[in-house]
Design a protein around this motif. Structure first.
Motif, short mmCIF file in Angstrom:
data_model
loop_
_atom_site.label_atom_id
_atom_site.label_comp_id
_atom_site.label_asym_id
_atom_site.label_seq_id
_atom_site.Cartn_x
_atom_site.Cartn_y
_atom_site.Cartn_z
N ILE A 194 45.71 36.24 33.99
CA ILE A 194 47.01 36.01 34.60
C ILE A 194 48.12 36.38 33.95
O ILE A 194 48.43 36.73 32.71
N GLN B 225 50.87 34.50 41.21
CA GLN B 225 49.59 34.30 40.35
C GLN B 225 49.94 33.67 38.94
O GLN B 225 48.71 32.80 38.75
N ALA B 226 51.07 33.81 38.27
CA ALA B 226 51.21 33.36 37.16
C ALA B 226 51.55 31.72 37.57
O ALA B 226 51.02 30.81 36.76
N GLY C 251 48.25 29.94 37.96
CA GLY C 251 47.55 30.35 36.56
C GLY C 251 48.19 28.72 35.95
O GLY C 251 47.42 27.83 35.39
#
Length: 121
Positions: free
Chosen positions: A14, A92-93, A96
């Motif tokens: 991540i 994406q983070a 996560g």
């Protein structure tokens, strides 16, 4: 804390940190900077810290605080659409962070409150 069947998938970690380095070579800053992201991270850390507490912990109260922080994050921090197209690493983070919240909530339900945790939260 039981992690159930969750595994970290490599080699695609991540992207918690920004890619760019400042001119003074300071450490890379976190990608997640929205106040709702920080509050959710703080609630996760607070809840995990409470697992080692020697005093009585009100798990329902901690779980509600985490739930409210997640709702605020979900309301204010977009993942799909424009964010995904313009800054896929931010998306994406944030995904996560959603995954981490899911793991902590599942563990809270099963390990601390001894309740059934649905497969999909």
């Amino acid at each position: 804390w039981g992690v159930s069947n969750w595994q970290i998938v490599e080699p695609n970690p991540i992207p918690w940190l920004k890619d760019d380095v400042g001119a003074d070579d300071k450490p890379l800053p976190l990608r997640l900077v929205h106040p709702a992201e920080w509050d959710l991270i703080a609630q996760i850390v607070d809840l995990l810290d409470a697992t080692g507490a020697l005093t009585q912990v009100n798990w329902v109260k901690r779980g509600m605080a985490l739930s409210q922080a997640f709702e605020e994050f979900y309301r204010n921090c977009r993942i799909w659409g424009e964010v995904m197209n313009q800054d896929p690493k931010l998306a994406q983070a944030r995904l996560g962070l959603v995954g981490m919240t899911q793991i902590v909530v599942r563990s809270l339900l099963q390990d601390q409150l001894e309740l059934f945790s649905p497969v999909e939260l």
